[in-house]
Design a protein around this motif. Structure first.
Motif, mmCIF file in Angstrom:
data_model
loop_
_atom_site.group_PDB
_atom_site.id
_atom_site.type_symbol
_atom_site.label_atom_id
_atom_site.label_comp_id
_atom_site.label_asym_id
_atom_site.label_seq_id
_atom_site.Cartn_x
_atom_site.Cartn_y
_atom_site.Cartn_z
ATOM 1 N N ASP A 164 -7.119 1.428 7.721
ATOM 2 C CA ASP A 164 -7.392 0.464 8.779
ATOM 3 C C ASP A 164 -6.735 -0.896 8.552
ATOM 4 O O ASP A 164 -6.870 -1.803 9.365
ATOM 5 N N GLY A 165 -6.006 -1.049 7.439
ATOM 6 C CA GLY A 165 -5.242 -2.265 7.193
ATOM 7 C C GLY A 165 -6.062 -3.507 6.888
ATOM 8 O O GLY A 165 -5.557 -4.613 7.014
ATOM 9 N N ASP A 166 -7.311 -3.341 6.433
ATOM 10 C CA ASP A 166 -8.160 -4.517 6.164
ATOM 11 C C ASP A 166 -8.057 -5.019 4.723
ATOM 12 O O ASP A 166 -8.757 -5.942 4.333
ATOM 13 N N GLY A 167 -7.175 -4.424 3.926
ATOM 14 C CA GLY A 167 -7.001 -4.849 2.552
ATOM 15 C C GLY A 167 -7.901 -4.133 1.565
ATOM 16 O O GLY A 167 -7.804 -4.345 0.364
ATOM 17 N N ILE A 168 -8.791 -3.277 2.065
ATOM 18 C CA ILE A 168 -9.684 -2.491 1.202
ATOM 19 C C ILE A 168 -9.372 -1.016 1.451
ATOM 20 O O ILE A 168 -9.502 -0.524 2.567
ATOM 21 N N ASP A 196 0.861 -1.198 0.000
ATOM 22 C CA ASP A 196 0.000 0.000 0.000
ATOM 23 C C ASP A 196 0.891 1.241 0.000
ATOM 24 O O ASP A 196 1.019 1.945 0.995
ATOM 25 N N ILE A 197 1.516 1.513 -1.148
ATOM 26 C CA ILE A 197 2.528 2.570 -1.214
ATOM 27 C C ILE A 197 1.961 3.966 -1.015
ATOM 28 O O ILE A 197 2.678 4.873 -0.623
ATOM 29 N N TYR A 198 0.676 4.151 -1.284
ATOM 30 C CA TYR A 198 0.065 5.474 -1.113
ATOM 31 C C TYR A 198 -0.666 5.605 0.223
ATOM 32 O O TYR A 198 -1.289 6.620 0.494
ATOM 33 N N LYS A 199 -0.603 4.556 1.045
ATOM 34 C CA LYS A 199 -1.254 4.563 2.375
ATOM 35 C C LYS A 199 -2.756 4.869 2.251
ATOM 36 O O LYS A 199 -3.312 5.663 3.015
ATOM 37 N N LEU A 200 -3.412 4.198 1.307
ATOM 38 C CA LEU A 200 -4.846 4.400 1.092
ATOM 39 C C LEU A 200 -5.699 3.534 2.017
ATOM 40 O O LEU A 200 -6.858 3.841 2.256
#
Length: 88
Positions: free
Chosen positions: A80-84, A73-77
């Motif tokens: 919450d770290g749930d993969g979505i 997730d290079i853009y930190k989108l």
């Protein structure tokens, strides 16, 4: 008997081809050279920074979610770290 088995095989092969064509990604899910391969579901542009549309980020590029994170997730989108990413 051999002809019947061959006909069934051909039918299943053609049905598989039709299924594969029907299950191809929709236009928004298509990936091309201008889309970051770390994300799927929507084209996340390759840019110096990408933010979620409608959020507090300052771009210069934006993406409307949800977007699946399939790599880093290079853009930190995905806050919450749930993969979505970019899900509200």
């Amino acid at each position: 008997m051999l002809c019947r088995a061959l006909a069934a095989f051909v039918f299943l092969c053609l049905a598989g081809v039709a299924w594969a064509q029907d299950s191809s990604p929709s236009q928004d899910e298509s990936q091309d050279a201008s889309c970051d391969p770390n994300y799927a579901g929507k084209c996340v542009p390759i840019a110096s920074d990408v933010d979620c549309a409608g959020g507090g980020g300052n771009g210069p590029a934006y993406v409307s979610g949800p977007v699946r994170v399939v790599g880093e997730d290079i853009y930190k989108l995905d806050r919450d770290g749930d993969g979505i990413a970019c899900d509200k």
